[in-house]
Write a protein that holds these residues in place. Structure first.
Motif, PDB file in Angstrom:
ATOM      1  N   GLN A   1      82.373  60.619  81.273  1.00  0.00           N
ATOM      2  CA  GLN A   1      83.002  62.160  81.042  1.00  0.00           C
ATOM      3  C   GLN A   1      84.473  62.153  81.829  1.00  0.00           C
ATOM      4  O   GLN A   1      84.373  61.799  82.707  1.00  0.00           O
ATOM      5  N   ASP A   2      85.614  62.493  81.134  1.00  0.00           N
ATOM      6  CA  ASP A   2      86.749  63.098  81.583  1.00  0.00           C
ATOM      7  C   ASP A   2      87.278  64.154  80.975  1.00  0.00           C
ATOM      8  O   ASP A   2      87.965  64.163  79.989  1.00  0.00           O
ATOM      9  N   GLY A   3      86.819  65.265  81.756  1.00  0.00           N
ATOM     10  CA  GLY A   3      87.003  66.726  81.254  1.00  0.00           C
ATOM     11  C   GLY A   3      86.291  66.871  79.915  1.00  0.00           C
ATOM     12  O   GLY A   3      85.011  66.548  79.955  1.00  0.00           O
ATOM     13  N   SER A   4      87.186  67.154  78.788  1.00  0.00           N
ATOM     14  CA  SER A   4      86.424  67.240  77.319  1.00  0.00           C
ATOM     15  C   SER A   4      86.298  65.877  76.584  1.00  0.00           C
ATOM     16  O   SER A   4      85.862  65.874  75.514  1.00  0.00           O
ATOM     17  N   ASN A   5      86.778  64.887  77.174  1.00  0.00           N
ATOM     18  CA  ASN A   5      86.798  63.548  76.753  1.00  0.00           C
ATOM     19  C   ASN A   5      85.866  62.898  77.453  1.00  0.00           C
ATOM     20  O   ASN A   5      85.519  62.851  78.565  1.00  0.00           O
ATOM     21  N   TRP A   6      85.463  61.586  76.693  1.00  0.00           N
ATOM     22  CA  TRP A   6      84.623  60.383  77.195  1.00  0.00           C
ATOM     23  C   TRP A   6      85.516  59.020  76.838  1.00  0.00           C
ATOM     24  O   TRP A   6      86.080  59.000  76.000  1.00  0.00           O
ATOM     25  N   SER A   7      85.673  58.242  78.063  1.00  0.00           N
ATOM     26  CA  SER A   7      86.598  57.164  77.939  1.00  0.00           C
ATOM     27  C   SER A   7      86.202  56.131  78.961  1.00  0.00           C
ATOM     28  O   SER A   7      85.116  56.251  79.594  1.00  0.00           O
ATOM     29  N   GLY A   8      86.757  55.036  79.287  1.00  0.00           N
ATOM     30  CA  GLY A   8      86.497  53.929  80.167  1.00  0.00           C
ATOM     31  C   GLY A   8      85.591  52.826  79.968  1.00  0.00           C
ATOM     32  O   GLY A   8      85.262  51.840  80.314  1.00  0.00           O
ATOM     33  N   GLY A   9      85.048  52.946  78.649  1.00  0.00           N
ATOM     34  CA  GLY A   9      84.110  52.046  78.141  1.00  0.00           C
ATOM     35  C   GLY A   9      84.484  51.171  76.917  1.00  0.00           C
ATOM     36  O   GLY A   9      85.738  51.069  76.854  1.00  0.00           O
ATOM     37  N   GLN A  10      83.558  50.599  76.115  1.00  0.00           N
ATOM     38  CA  GLN A  10      84.039  49.654  75.196  1.00  0.00           C
ATOM     39  C   GLN A  10      83.060  49.826  73.837  1.00  0.00           C
ATOM     40  O   GLN A  10      81.926  50.586  74.111  1.00  0.00           O
ATOM     41  N   ILE A  11      83.598  49.447  72.924  1.00  0.00           N
ATOM     42  CA  ILE A  11      82.952  49.629  71.389  1.00  0.00           C
ATOM     43  C   ILE A  11      83.304  48.320  70.824  1.00  0.00           C
ATOM     44  O   ILE A  11      84.175  47.782  70.815  1.00  0.00           O
ATOM     45  N   LEU A  12      82.002  47.823  70.342  1.00  0.00           N
ATOM     46  CA  LEU A  12      81.986  46.469  69.592  1.00  0.00           C
ATOM     47  C   LEU A  12      82.030  46.934  68.011  1.00  0.00           C
ATOM     48  O   LEU A  12      81.378  47.749  67.482  1.00  0.00           O
ATOM     49  N   ASP A  13      82.884  46.037  67.365  1.00  0.00           N
ATOM     50  CA  ASP A  13      82.838  46.149  65.915  1.00  0.00           C
ATOM     51  C   ASP A  13      81.993  45.050  65.439  1.00  0.00           C
ATOM     52  O   ASP A  13      82.135  43.931  65.523  1.00  0.00           O
ATOM     53  N   PRO A  14      80.631  45.268  64.973  1.00  0.00           N
ATOM     54  CA  PRO A  14      79.841  44.102  64.651  1.00  0.00           C
ATOM     55  C   PRO A  14      80.472  43.512  63.225  1.00  0.00           C
ATOM     56  O   PRO A  14      79.937  42.131  63.097  1.00  0.00           O
ATOM     57  N   GLU A  15      81.237  43.916  62.679  1.00  0.00           N
ATOM     58  CA  GLU A  15      81.979  43.442  61.478  1.00  0.00           C
ATOM     59  C   GLU A  15      82.853  42.086  61.706  1.00  0.00           C
ATOM     60  O   GLU A  15      82.671  40.883  61.262  1.00  0.00           O
ATOM     61  N   SER A  16      83.534  42.324  62.765  1.00  0.00           N
ATOM     62  CA  SER A  16      84.857  41.580  63.223  1.00  0.00           C
ATOM     63  C   SER A  16      84.176  40.778  64.727  1.00  0.00           C
ATOM     64  O   SER A  16      84.674  39.639  65.039  1.00  0.00           O
ATOM     65  N   GLY A  17      83.222  41.367  65.234  1.00  0.00           N
ATOM     66  CA  GLY A  17      82.871  40.787  66.590  1.00  0.00           C
ATOM     67  C   GLY A  17      83.835  41.147  67.862  1.00  0.00           C
ATOM     68  O   GLY A  17      83.599  40.593  68.830  1.00  0.00           O
ATOM     69  N   LYS A  18      84.841  42.081  67.451  1.00  0.00           N
ATOM     70  CA  LYS A  18      85.747  42.227  68.281  1.00  0.00           C
ATOM     71  C   LYS A  18      85.425  43.295  69.309  1.00  0.00           C
ATOM     72  O   LYS A  18      84.692  44.370  68.769  1.00  0.00           O
ATOM     73  N   LEU A  19      85.531  43.289  70.677  1.00  0.00           N
ATOM     74  CA  LEU A  19      85.401  44.426  71.742  1.00  0.00           C
ATOM     75  C   LEU A  19      86.516  45.142  71.558  1.00  0.00           C
ATOM     76  O   LEU A  19      87.794  44.733  71.962  1.00  0.00           O
ATOM     77  N   TYR A  20      86.548  46.414  71.606  1.00  0.00           N
ATOM     78  CA  TYR A  20      87.817  47.368  71.981  1.00  0.00           C
ATOM     79  C   TYR A  20      87.550  48.463  72.862  1.00  0.00           C
ATOM     80  O   TYR A  20      86.410  48.650  73.459  1.00  0.00           O
ATOM     81  N   LYS A  21      88.599  48.855  73.694  1.00  0.00           N
ATOM     82  CA  LYS A  21      88.507  49.976  74.695  1.00  0.00           C
ATOM     83  C   LYS A  21      88.098  51.211  73.780  1.00  0.00           C
ATOM     84  O   LYS A  21      88.362  51.190  72.608  1.00  0.00           O
ATOM     85  N   CYS A  22      87.475  51.991  74.371  1.00  0.00           N
ATOM     86  CA  CYS A  22      86.925  53.426  73.469  1.00  0.00           C
ATOM     87  C   CYS A  22      87.132  54.672  74.214  1.00  0.00           C
ATOM     88  O   CYS A  22      87.065  54.859  75.398  1.00  0.00           O
ATOM     89  N   LYS A  23      87.444  55.513  73.462  1.00  0.00           N
ATOM     90  CA  LYS A  23      87.503  57.072  74.291  1.00  0.00           C
ATOM     91  C   LYS A  23      86.997  57.821  72.951  1.00  0.00           C
ATOM     92  O   LYS A  23      87.015  57.516  71.513  1.00  0.00           O
ATOM     93  N   MET A  24      86.521  59.012  73.337  1.00  0.00           N
ATOM     94  CA  MET A  24      85.863  59.777  71.908  1.00  0.00           C
ATOM     95  C   MET A  24      85.689  61.457  72.726  1.00  0.00           C
ATOM     96  O   MET A  24      85.833  61.632  73.777  1.00  0.00           O
ATOM     97  N   HIS A  25      85.956  62.246  71.507  1.00  0.00           N
ATOM     98  CA  HIS A  25      85.991  63.658  71.949  1.00  0.00           C
ATOM     99  C   HIS A  25      85.159  64.483  70.933  1.00  0.00           C
ATOM    100  O   HIS A  25      85.053  63.865  69.656  1.00  0.00           O
ATOM    101  N   LEU A  26      84.446  65.396  71.091  1.00  0.00           N
ATOM    102  CA  LEU A  26      83.805  66.301  70.100  1.00  0.00           C
ATOM    103  C   LEU A  26      84.676  67.226  69.410  1.00  0.00           C
ATOM    104  O   LEU A  26      85.968  67.758  70.141  1.00  0.00           O
ATOM    105  N   GLU A  27      84.240  67.683  68.303  1.00  0.00           N
ATOM    106  CA  GLU A  27      84.993  68.552  67.621  1.00  0.00           C
ATOM    107  C   GLU A  27      84.180  69.492  66.721  1.00  0.00           C
ATOM    108  O   GLU A  27      82.891  69.129  66.599  1.00  0.00           O
TER     109      GLU A  27
END
Length: 154
Positions: A101-127
């Motif tokens: 958690q970084d304020g009202s966001n979440w970041s600093g992690g990774q997300i995997l796309d199982p279709e491509s096998g690629k790892l990406y940096k990730c951030k997310m927030h709620l709406e």
């Protein structure tokens, strides 16, 4: 105990239960912890059900509970993955790791796309009062990426 006192006590107990229930709903809506229906950003169709949990260090991680629609293939494997998940079942696979958690966001992690096998940096927030989760995967800077809006499942 008089009927009035029993009635008043019963009403107070019901009110307390409702307040506790509302508090739980509020607590769940201010964090991504929970179950989410992913939506494909290119087709707009439901893709999978992902469960996000918080580990002992306070980091959020997410795993695929099941695919939806044409992705509902229990024996589907991540053949494109290049890490330890290579050829592992997609169902039950952890695809989000290390979100802090970084304020009202979440970041600093990774997300995997199982279709491509690629790892990406990730951030997310709620709406929408915690009912939608905007998940952005990117390389380098956030401008070079794509976002999906996931829907909270009850």
């Amino acid at each position: 105990m008089t009927r009035f006192t029993a009635y008043a006590f019963g009403r107070m107990a019901l009110a307390g239960a409702l307040v506790a229930s509302a508090g739980l709903a509020m607590a769940q809506s201010d964090t991504p912890v929970g179950t989410w229906q992913t939506i494909d950003d290119s087709t707009g169709k439901p893709k999978a059900i992902v469960q996000i949990t918080e580990d002992d260090a306070g980091a959020l991680n997410g795993k695929i509970l099941r695919g939806l629609g044409e992705n509902d293939q229990p024996e589907r494997r991540c053949t494109a993955c290049t890490d330890a998940r290579k050829d592992q079942l997609v169902k039950g696979m952890t695809i989000i790791t290390g979100m802090k958690q970084d304020g009202s966001n979440w970041s600093g992690g990774q997300i995997l796309d199982p279709e491509s096998g690629k790892l990406y940096k990730c951030k997310m927030h709620l709406e929408d009062g915690g009912q939608k989760l905007v998940v952005r995967g990117y390389i380098g800077v956030s401008l070079l990426g794509r976002s999906q809006t996931w829907l909270r499942q009850q």
